[in-house]
Each structure stands twice: as structure tokens, then as C-alpha cells.
Design a protein around this motif. Structure first.
Motif, PDB file in Angstrom:
ATOM      1  N   LYS A  49     -37.029  -5.352  -0.742  1.00 43.70           N
ATOM      2  CA  LYS A  49     -37.650  -4.629  -2.105  1.00 43.70           C
ATOM      3  C   LYS A  49     -37.418  -3.138  -1.862  1.00 43.70           C
ATOM      4  O   LYS A  49     -36.893  -2.395  -2.883  1.00 43.70           O
ATOM      5  CB  LYS A  49     -38.505  -5.062  -2.933  1.00 43.70           C
ATOM      6  N   PHE A  50     -38.282  -2.539  -0.757  1.00 41.60           N
ATOM      7  CA  PHE A  50     -38.217  -1.501  -0.764  1.00 41.60           C
ATOM      8  C   PHE A  50     -36.496  -0.338  -0.129  1.00 41.60           C
ATOM      9  O   PHE A  50     -36.742   0.557  -0.439  1.00 41.60           O
ATOM     10  CB  PHE A  50     -39.640  -1.183   0.704  1.00 41.60           C
ATOM     11  N   LEU A  51     -36.234  -1.336  -0.261  1.00 45.43           N
ATOM     12  CA  LEU A  51     -34.559  -0.693   0.242  1.00 45.43           C
ATOM     13  C   LEU A  51     -33.417  -0.615  -0.193  1.00 45.43           C
ATOM     14  O   LEU A  51     -32.840   0.558  -0.414  1.00 45.43           O
ATOM     15  CB  LEU A  51     -34.023  -1.546   1.264  1.00 45.43           C
ATOM     16  N   VAL A  52     -33.589  -1.189  -1.889  1.00 45.38           N
ATOM     17  CA  VAL A  52     -33.477  -0.634  -2.419  1.00 45.38           C
ATOM     18  C   VAL A  52     -34.103   0.495  -3.726  1.00 45.38           C
ATOM     19  O   VAL A  52     -34.833   0.849  -4.461  1.00 45.38           O
ATOM     20  CB  VAL A  52     -33.789  -1.772  -3.678  1.00 45.38           C
ATOM     21  N   PRO A  53     -33.009   1.535  -3.651  1.00 47.73           N
ATOM     22  CA  PRO A  53     -33.434   2.865  -5.001  1.00 47.73           C
ATOM     23  C   PRO A  53     -33.427   2.213  -5.820  1.00 47.73           C
ATOM     24  O   PRO A  53     -33.531   1.800  -6.451  1.00 47.73           O
ATOM     25  CB  PRO A  53     -32.981   3.978  -4.201  1.00 47.73           C
ATOM     26  N   PRO A  54     -34.809   2.926  -7.024  1.00 50.72           N
ATOM     27  CA  PRO A  54     -34.928   3.269  -8.022  1.00 50.72           C
ATOM     28  C   PRO A  54     -34.320   3.363  -8.763  1.00 50.72           C
ATOM     29  O   PRO A  54     -33.272   4.300  -8.541  1.00 50.72           O
ATOM     30  CB  PRO A  54     -36.907   3.443  -7.921  1.00 50.72           C
ATOM     31  N   GLU A  55     -34.057   2.458 -10.032  1.00 51.72           N
ATOM     32  CA  GLU A  55     -33.191   3.295 -11.158  1.00 51.72           C
ATOM     33  C   GLU A  55     -33.473   5.286 -11.169  1.00 51.72           C
ATOM     34  O   GLU A  55     -34.669   5.009 -11.950  1.00 51.72           O
ATOM     35  CB  GLU A  55     -33.319   2.530 -11.568  1.00 51.72           C
ATOM     36  N   PRO A  56     -32.454   5.974 -11.461  1.00 52.65           N
ATOM     37  CA  PRO A  56     -32.957   7.098 -12.214  1.00 52.65           C
ATOM     38  C   PRO A  56     -33.861   7.331 -13.634  1.00 52.65           C
ATOM     39  O   PRO A  56     -32.909   6.596 -14.360  1.00 52.65           O
ATOM     40  CB  PRO A  56     -31.193   7.798 -11.950  1.00 52.65           C
ATOM     41  N   PRO A  57     -34.521   7.661 -13.690  1.00 53.98           N
ATOM     42  CA  PRO A  57     -35.340   7.709 -14.583  1.00 53.98           C
ATOM     43  C   PRO A  57     -33.633   8.777 -15.796  1.00 53.98           C
ATOM     44  O   PRO A  57     -33.372   9.313 -15.917  1.00 53.98           O
ATOM     45  CB  PRO A  57     -35.991   8.537 -15.214  1.00 53.98           C
TER      46      PRO A  57
END
Length: 112
Positions: A49-57
């Protein structure tokens, strides 16, 4: 992974901060597993789960480099900055204004 007391102790006497604890999860095998799985399935796995980048705001603001940044960049108006507007509203005759500015600069230069 090191516990929080060791991590905090390293940050107090080190010139650079220690990397986050999840940096150890970025191994070749985990990156290969992430490439073979879908993003939704990777979010369920604790190691991936830490390897998946977050969605941009998409709206509002976000924090980066110790400052708050607006998602939608726009220049503030002169009125918002409490700066008086030196030209009139509406259409402007640029040639006349530039000639007036040129005369003013020349006069100030010759006055020196």
C-alpha cells in the motif's frame, strides 16, 4: 523495522533526518509484485500500500516543502494585494500609455 525511540534518537543527533520507516518496503520483489497486481488489490496488502502513489488533489490546497500551495494557480488582483491601480479600468491605449511612461522615465533620468 526500527522502533520509534531509535528513529527519534537518530533524528536528534543527525544532520539529515532519517528516512521514513516504509522505505524498506521498496524492494525489487515488492515492486515486481506491485507491477503484477492492480492498484486496488495492492491497497489491501500491507507491504504494497505504500508503493501506490496517492491521488493528486483536485481542489483546495496541499502542503509541500513546509508551505501551503493552492491547487488552482491564479494571480491575485491588485485590489487583493492592497496595491493602487495606476491605470484606468477598461480598454487602454497602450501606445499612448507607453509614450507617457517613456517621457516620465526620460525626465527622471535627465533630472538626475
Amino acid at each position: 523495522m526500527p522502533d520509534q525511540s531509535q528513529s527519534a534518537g537518530q533524528q536528534l543527533d543527525a544532520s539529515y533526518p532519517a528516512p521514513p520507516d516504509y522505505y524498506a518496503l521498496f524492494t525489487d520483489s515488492n515492486v515486481a509484485r506491485l507491477a503484477s497486481t492492480e492498484a486496488e488489490a495492492a491497497l489491501d496488502d500491507a507491504e504494497l500500500k505504500f508503493l501506490v502513489p496517492p491521488e493528486p488533489p483536485l481542489s483546495g490546497s496541499y502542503a509541500g516543502f513546509g508551505r501551503l500551495w493552492q491547487v488552482q494557480d491564479r494571480l491575485p488582483t491588485l485590489a487583493e494585494q492592497n496595491i493602487p491601480q495606476l491605470y484606468s479600468e477598461g480598454p487602454i491605449d497602450r501606445i499612448t500609455e507607453l509614450k507617457r511612461l517613456n517621457h516620465s522615465i526620460l525626465f527622471e533620468f535627465l533630472d538626475l
